[in-house]
Each structure stands twice: as structure tokens, then as C-alpha cells.
Write an enzyme that holds these catalytic residues in place. Structure first.
Site, PDB file in Angstrom:
ATOM      1  N   HIS A   1       0.827  -1.206   0.000  1.00 51.45           N
ATOM      2  CA  HIS A   1       0.000   0.000   0.000  1.00 51.45           C
ATOM      3  C   HIS A   1       0.857   1.251   0.000  1.00 51.45           C
ATOM      4  CE1 HIS A   1       1.333  -0.826   4.057  1.00 51.45           C
ATOM      5  NE2 HIS A   1       1.235   0.468   4.285  1.00 51.45           N
TER       6      HIS A   1
ATOM      7  N   HIS B   1       5.272   6.461  -1.199  1.00 52.10           N
ATOM      8  CA  HIS B   1       6.089   5.255  -1.365  1.00 52.10           C
ATOM      9  C   HIS B   1       5.297   4.004  -1.035  1.00 52.10           C
ATOM     10  CE1 HIS B   1       6.285   5.838   2.988  1.00 52.10           C
ATOM     11  NE2 HIS B   1       6.570   4.550   3.067  1.00 52.10           N
TER      12      HIS B   1
END
Lengths: 171, 171
Positions: free
Chosen positions: B34, B115
Site C-alpha cells: 500500500h 512510497h
């Protein structure tokens, strides 16, 4: 892609299930504790759009699920899975049937027995030991589940939520 | 209860991230791959209802996220986490700021660097080894994410999706 439809019980009930799952369920890491409403099925990205429409409509007509995890049972000898038995209610059976009828992908692999798995993939003797212990421990938890989840499976077996559907129907 | 807000990339990108995570990320089992949009925060069951209202409104005004995982980077020496760097865009920054402003629970723990973590909690020497290898492998994947997820954390550290919000704003 492989999809499934589940209901996640409250954090309290999930935490309780996880105290067993972390020891006795090798699928522990793939998904948090849940009640399967429709067994996994394959659908394309286009097909899943029609499934989502059906679920949207269905969820608007289904009231929050009143569940009662009333005892610890086992699917032995069909499988060695041990689970929190969730009392079958007309509400749960009706929802399951509606899902089977409206979402014409996949087929029910078993008769619908509402449950939350807490142990599986054990040897027969391990199953007997663990089942003896857990049955004594028992469970008695009532819960209200106000949403259902459409999930998809990654290559490593873990499940990601694709979409949630709030159950907003009248009682 | 502890909540977090994330975006899950496509199955393809999650599968790719998992090829690394299963070896290098001990949090592998707690959540699928995620991009964190808002760091975890504590809220009561009443408070989370206001968060949901804010997210509902926000999602209606945010277009699907265009992301580009362009290379493998590391947060060393702050932490030893290695990640797919997602190119910061105005869209992502604006969304992150809106979440920080509208959801006044918790505080951003770090400057926002979009990220997807693929490795963490390694010793310094392990980090250097693994980072050297992964940086060579690299990543170059574009993706469109059309929903965000509100999650809550169980006692064992794993995350369950509470609700999804489709991003339906115009470009």
C-alpha cells in the site's frame, strides 16, 4: 482475478479469533478474521463492475447483520477446520441466497454454514487435541455487522479489499 | 481504535511488491502492499464517523490517482525501510495536505514521501546488501488508483478495511 465476499465482525471478535488463529491457522496472514458470504469466484474487470452494481443494490435492502458466535465447532471429517459457529438466522440465509442468485459467478462449494474459521490445515491428531481444548474454551459473542466487503486475491494468497458496501436496509 | 488511510495499487503492482516483501518485510502479514496517505491515528467510534463524512466529501472531489513507481529508494539512515518511490505529484501532495487539514487526528510523523514499502526492520548490514540488490533490479510501473481505504488495526498489528471511498472527482 479471484474475488470473494465476506463480512468482518467487530474488532473485539476479530481479536478473539486471532488469539487462536495465530497459533492454529496457517492462513492467518492472508486475511483478517471473517465470515465468508460467497465462496471465491473468478471474474474479469468488466464482469466485476456488474457484481458491484448488484452488491450496491443488495446492500441498500439488507439490514445490519445481527450475529451470535455461540460455540466452537469443527467441519471434521469434511475438513479439519475449527470455527466459531455463527447461529444461522433467516437474515443470513436470505443474504447468502441473494448473493448466490444475483452474482452468477462461481458456485457454492459447500452448504452455507455461517462461521469464522479459527484453525485449519492440521493433522488429524493435532485437530483432535486442539478441538478438545477449544471446545472447552467456547465462545459466546453477539455482534452487529453493518457492512460487507468485496475482496480480491493476490498471487501469494493474501486478500485486499476492493470495495465496502454498507448495509442500510430496514430491519 | 487505531486508524490509517491508504491507497492500494493495482494487483499487478501489489504482486510485484510482495515478491520482495515476503522475504524482506516482517510486516508482510499485517497488510497488503500500500501507499500510506495519512499516518495511523487514534479515534473513537463517534469521532470516526466525522472522519468518514470528511472522506466521503473529499473523495468526490479527487480524481483517480495517477502514480508512477519509478525507482527503489531507502529511508536510511532515518529508518532501514526500502521502498518503491512513487513520484511526488501535485495531485498526491494536494490529497495528502487535504487529509492532514480535514482530519484533525494524529500528526504527520514524517514529511510526505509517497512510497510503497518493500523491506524493513533489517540490520544495517542486511539493509546495505539488500538495498544494493534491489536498487539494481529497480521498478518502473505506472498505475491508476481509483479509491482510498480507511483501515483499523487489530491487537496483533494486522489491518482490516473499514471503508472504501471511490475517487470520483474530475481531472
Amino acid at each position: 482475478m479471484k474475488y470473494g465476499i465476506v463480512a468482518f465482525p467487530s474488532k473485539k471478535l476479530q481479536d478473539l479469533a486471532n488469539t487462536y488463529r495465530k497459533r492454529y491457522d496457517p492462513h492467518f496472514a492472508q486475511i483478517t478474521p471473517h465470515m465468508t458470504l460467497k465462496d471465491s469466484f473468478d471474474a474479469s474487470e468488466e464482469e466485476i463492475q456488474s457484481v458491484i452494481k448488484q452488491l450496491d443494490e443488495l446492500a441498500r435492502n439488507v439490514a445490519p447483520l445481527q450475529i451470535h458466535a455461540s460455540r466452537i465447532s469443527s467441519f471434521y471429517p469434511t475438513t479439519n477446520a475449527i470455527y466459531f459457529r455463527v447461529e444461522p438466522t433467516e437474515q443470513l440465509t436470505t443474504l447468502h441466497q441473494a448473493l448466490e442468485e444475483k452474482i452468477s459467478f462461481g458456485e457454492a462449494k459447500h452448504v452455507f454454514v455461517p462461521h469464522i474459521t479459527i484453525a485449519q490445515k492440521m493433522s488429524d491428531s493435532e485437530h483432535d487435541d486442539v478441538y478438545g481444548q477449544l471446545r472447552m474454551a467456547g465462545v459466546d459473542e453477539k455482534d452487529v455487522i453493518d457492512r460487507i466487503h468485496l475482496l480480491y486475491q493476490l498471487e501469494d494468497g493474501s486478500w485486499t479489499t476492493f470495495e465496502t458496501f454498507r448495509l442500510t436496509g430496514a430491519e
